[in-house]
Design a protein around this motif. Structure first.
Motif, PDB file in Angstrom:
ATOM      1  N   ARG A  69       0.851  -1.195   0.000  1.00 42.51           N
ATOM      2  CA  ARG A  69       0.000   0.000   0.000  1.00 42.51           C
ATOM      3  C   ARG A  69       0.887   1.245   0.000  1.00 42.51           C
ATOM      4  O   ARG A  69       2.049   1.161   0.397  1.00 42.51           O
ATOM      5  CB  ARG A  69      -0.889   0.024   1.250  1.00 42.51           C
ATOM      6  N   PRO A  70       0.324   2.412  -0.376  1.00 43.08           N
ATOM      7  CA  PRO A  70       1.128   3.637  -0.360  1.00 43.08           C
ATOM      8  C   PRO A  70       1.756   3.921   1.011  1.00 43.08           C
ATOM      9  O   PRO A  70       2.907   4.357   1.082  1.00 43.08           O
ATOM     10  CB  PRO A  70       0.120   4.724  -0.727  1.00 43.08           C
ATOM     11  N   ASP A  71       1.016   3.666   2.085  1.00 42.66           N
ATOM     12  CA  ASP A  71       1.572   3.986   3.403  1.00 42.66           C
ATOM     13  C   ASP A  71       2.765   3.087   3.754  1.00 42.66           C
ATOM     14  O   ASP A  71       3.571   3.433   4.614  1.00 42.66           O
ATOM     15  CB  ASP A  71       0.494   3.908   4.500  1.00 42.66           C
ATOM     16  N   LEU A  74       6.466   4.413   2.130  1.00 40.01           N
ATOM     17  CA  LEU A  74       7.258   5.405   2.846  1.00 40.01           C
ATOM     18  C   LEU A  74       8.345   4.740   3.704  1.00 40.01           C
ATOM     19  O   LEU A  74       9.470   5.217   3.782  1.00 40.01           O
ATOM     20  CB  LEU A  74       6.310   6.214   3.738  1.00 40.01           C
ATOM     21  N   LYS A  75       7.966   3.629   4.315  1.00 39.49           N
ATOM     22  CA  LYS A  75       8.907   2.920   5.196  1.00 39.49           C
ATOM     23  C   LYS A  75      10.099   2.374   4.419  1.00 39.49           C
ATOM     24  O   LYS A  75      11.168   2.169   4.976  1.00 39.49           O
ATOM     25  CB  LYS A  75       8.186   1.769   5.903  1.00 39.49           C
TER      26      LYS A  75
ATOM     27  N   ALA B 182      -3.172  11.580   2.137  1.00 38.45           N
ATOM     28  CA  ALA B 182      -2.902  11.083   3.486  1.00 38.45           C
ATOM     29  C   ALA B 182      -2.138   9.762   3.422  1.00 38.45           C
ATOM     30  O   ALA B 182      -1.232   9.519   4.225  1.00 38.45           O
ATOM     31  CB  ALA B 182      -4.207  10.909   4.259  1.00 38.45           C
ATOM     32  N   GLN B 183      -2.477   8.929   2.455  1.00 36.76           N
ATOM     33  CA  GLN B 183      -1.766   7.653   2.308  1.00 36.76           C
ATOM     34  C   GLN B 183      -0.292   7.884   1.993  1.00 36.76           C
ATOM     35  O   GLN B 183       0.564   7.144   2.457  1.00 36.76           O
ATOM     36  CB  GLN B 183      -2.393   6.834   1.189  1.00 36.76           C
ATOM     37  N   ALA B 184      -0.022   8.910   1.197  1.00 29.97           N
ATOM     38  CA  ALA B 184       1.373   9.209   0.841  1.00 29.97           C
ATOM     39  C   ALA B 184       2.161   9.703   2.046  1.00 29.97           C
ATOM     40  O   ALA B 184       3.388   9.774   1.997  1.00 29.97           O
ATOM     41  CB  ALA B 184       1.429  10.235  -0.287  1.00 29.97           C
ATOM     42  N   MET B 185       1.471  10.067   3.135  1.00 29.41           N
ATOM     43  CA  MET B 185       2.149  10.477   4.372  1.00 29.41           C
ATOM     44  C   MET B 185       2.461   9.259   5.245  1.00 29.41           C
ATOM     45  O   MET B 185       3.007   9.383   6.333  1.00 29.41           O
ATOM     46  CB  MET B 185       1.264  11.433   5.199  1.00 29.41           C
ATOM     47  N   GLY B 186       2.020   8.075   4.803  1.00 27.72           N
ATOM     48  CA  GLY B 186       2.231   6.872   5.606  1.00 27.72           C
ATOM     49  C   GLY B 186       1.028   6.545   6.482  1.00 27.72           C
ATOM     50  O   GLY B 186       1.112   5.690   7.367  1.00 27.72           O
ATOM     51  N   ILE B 187      -0.084   7.242   6.245  1.00 28.78           N
ATOM     52  CA  ILE B 187      -1.279   7.013   7.072  1.00 28.78           C
ATOM     53  C   ILE B 187      -2.056   5.817   6.523  1.00 28.78           C
ATOM     54  O   ILE B 187      -2.360   5.764   5.329  1.00 28.78           O
ATOM     55  CB  ILE B 187      -2.163   8.284   7.087  1.00 28.78           C
ATOM     56  N   HIS B 188      -2.347   4.868   7.412  1.00 30.51           N
ATOM     57  CA  HIS B 188      -3.080   3.666   7.026  1.00 30.51           C
ATOM     58  C   HIS B 188      -4.578   4.001   7.101  1.00 30.51           C
ATOM     59  O   HIS B 188      -5.146   4.131   8.184  1.00 30.51           O
ATOM     60  CB  HIS B 188      -2.723   2.529   7.986  1.00 30.51           C
TER      61      HIS B 188
END
Lengths: 242, 293
Positions: A69-71, A74-75, B182-188
């Motif tokens: 997923r996109p989130d 980042l990791k 928000a997803q691109a910020m790492g928010i699930h």
């Protein structure tokens, strides 16, 4: 660093990408150009996990990205800046930057990263309490870049960073992009502004109808008649003459 | 003059309860775009948990109220992964609001039936959490009602502080404004949707517990409140938390004061008369439609 091989992707049954391949080496700027509907934004969304590919292989530093997923991207050390920045317009500049570091584990690390973003883009510090939506177009793009850098990614995907910007802001944004690249960041940039991307990119991919139409250095692209006609706006006569 | 003051105080207390209920409903709508028809059933769950804690288990009132909020919160956590996410997955996108309306109407009916099956259809009486009357000049108000207002104020202030300063609160606001970014910020997203739903219905659960000694408890106790909360939400501006708070106080005070000039049978119609008027004159509500700010 990033390898995309024979990727097919799209929206439901509508297949936009029909076997696209590209690669990004560490520390380079790679541009992706092509006409509207060629699948440029679809490519970025597929790499970053917004869309699941139907087929093909995507790896980042030898790790498969398919199914992430996109989130989760980042990791791994990748960042994404959406077309028009994807800012949270009603939240302040500072809140946007804090959200850029949502994934950081420690508050101290977050504070340091946000401070580094203000150092890099001093005008944002002056505007820190303003809603992001009230900034000028150039400042909004600067904020979007600054926010994406808070987690210190090694690869940044940019979707049309010059879209809907006045020329002087485009120069500012590209100056920032070049500065980021000089500090070691790799960038994959989808762009409509062909001249601008050719001036900074180390390698360019041209997409047409969801397939690869060209892959090479900007100088090579300038020497390819068909591509020059299609994407650099040069006339048929000039092309034949050249 | 005495009765005017008395009605005003009662109206503010009622407004506090409405705010607890409607702000949660508005929060859920603002973030998930879901009009939660089952919101009133979480109010009822709160009442039933307090009844069990106080009457059956003889626990202290504070524990009972905390258990009510926690119980509703935990139930709320399950709604997104068990109902909404599977629907989204099946359709391959977020559906139109009307489909969510039908889905949560089904949940509402199921929860009412479950409460009926488990707790029976009798009105359950719950003793007051605090006793006595607070004298205010020539009039007075029961401490139970004061408690409703105080707890509602504290919880709503805590919610607004959470959304303003907490990392997860910022994420809730970010998702309400731009889920993709928000997803691109790492928010699930799924986690934030679940958290928001749970927080929203937990407020209703606490409201149900606080009002149980005044309303009694039965399976459908929250349903009329849900309908009224829709009117409040529209009056405040769909998805606007500050608007919901303001509209709750306006409706609470208006309902309470209107009996001075018209027969009390009209009392319940006031909210809906205001809602219809607002829809006709200012469809975006008092403060306008907005994301959770």
């Amino acid at each position: 660093m990033l390898e995309v091989a024979e990727v097919r992707s799209g929206y439901g049954r509508l297949e936009i990408l029909q076997g696209v391949s590209l690669s990004v080496a560490p520390g380079t700027i790679v541009g992706v150009i092509g006409p509207n509907g060629a699948g440029k934004s679809t490519l970025l969304k597929t790499i970053f996990g917004y869309l699941a590919p139907y087929a093909g292989r995507i790896t980042f530093e030898n790790r498969s990205l398919v199914g992430l997923r996109p989130d989760q991207m980042l990791k791994l050390g990748a960042g994404f800046v959406a077309q028009a920045g994807g800012l949270f317009a009603e939240m302040t500049v500072h809140e946007n930057l804090l959200l850029g570091g949502y994934d950081l584990a420690s508050r101290r690390e977050l504070a340091e990263s946000v401070d580094a973003a203000y150092e890099r883009f001093p005008r944002l510090r002056e505007r820190r309490r303003q809603p992001a939506g009230s900034l000028s177009g150039g400042e909004q793009r600067a904020l979007a870049l600054a926010r994406a850098l808070v987690t210190r990614p090694r690869l940044l995907l940019l979707d049309e960073p010059s879209a809907a910007l006045a020329p002087r802001f485009i120069d500012e944004v590209y100056a920032a992009i070049e500065a980021l690249n000089r500090s070691g960041l790799a960038l994959l940039i989808v762009e409509q502004n062909v001249e601008m991307i050719l001036s900074v990119a180390h390698r360019v991919f041209v997409l047409d109808l969801g397939t690869n139409a060209f892959d090479g250095a900007p100088a090579e692209l300038r020497q390819t008649d068909r591509i020059r006609r299609l994407y650099l706006g040069e006339s048929r006569t000039e092309s034949y003459a050249g | 003059m005495e009765s005017l003051l008395e009605f005003l105080i009662q109206g503010i207390v009622l407004g506090g309860l409405y705010a607890l209920f409607a702000v949660g409903l508005t929060l859920i709508f603002g973030v998930l775009n879901v009009i939660n028809v089952a919101h009133g059933e979480f109010f009822a769950v709160g009442g039933y948990i307090l009844f069990c804690a106080l009457v059956l288990l003889h626990l202290p009132a504070v524990l009972g109220v905390i258990a009510s909020g926690l119980g509703a919160f935990l139930l709320g956590l399950a709604v997104y992964p068990l109902l909404i996410a599977p629907l989204n997955r099946r359709l391959g996108r977020r559906p139109a609001g009307s489909l969510y309306l039908v889905l949560t109407l089904g949940l509402s009916t199921f929860m009412q039936s479950s409460l009926l099956a488990i707790g029976g259809g009798d009105y359950r009486q719950v003793p007051p959490l605090v006793r006595g009357i607070l004298e205010i000049g020539p009039t007075g108000v029961s401490y139970q009602r004061v408690l409703v207002l105080v707890v509602a104020t504290i919880l709503l202030a805590a919610l607004f502080a959470f959304l303003r300063w907490h990392r997860q609160g910022l994420a809730v606001r970010a998702v309400s404004q731009n889920p993709e970014a928000a997803q691109a910020m790492g928010i699930h997203l799924a986690r934030i949707f679940s958290l928001t739903l749970a927080l929203g219905v937990a407020l209703a659960g606490v409201g149900g517990a606080l009002m149980a000694p005044l309303f009694n408890v039965y399976p459908a106790v929250g349903f009329p409140l849900t309908i009224k909360a829709f009117a409040i939400t529209i009056l405040g501006g769909m998805g606007n938390l500050a608007g919901a708070l303001l509209a709750s106080l306006i409706i609470g005070v208006a309902e309470s004061m209107v009996v001075i000039v018209v027969p009390s049978q009209w009392q319940n119609g006031v909210a809906f008369l205001v809602m219809i008027t607002v829809l006709l004159l200012r469809p975006q509500g008092l403060l306008g439609r907005a994301a959770v700010r």
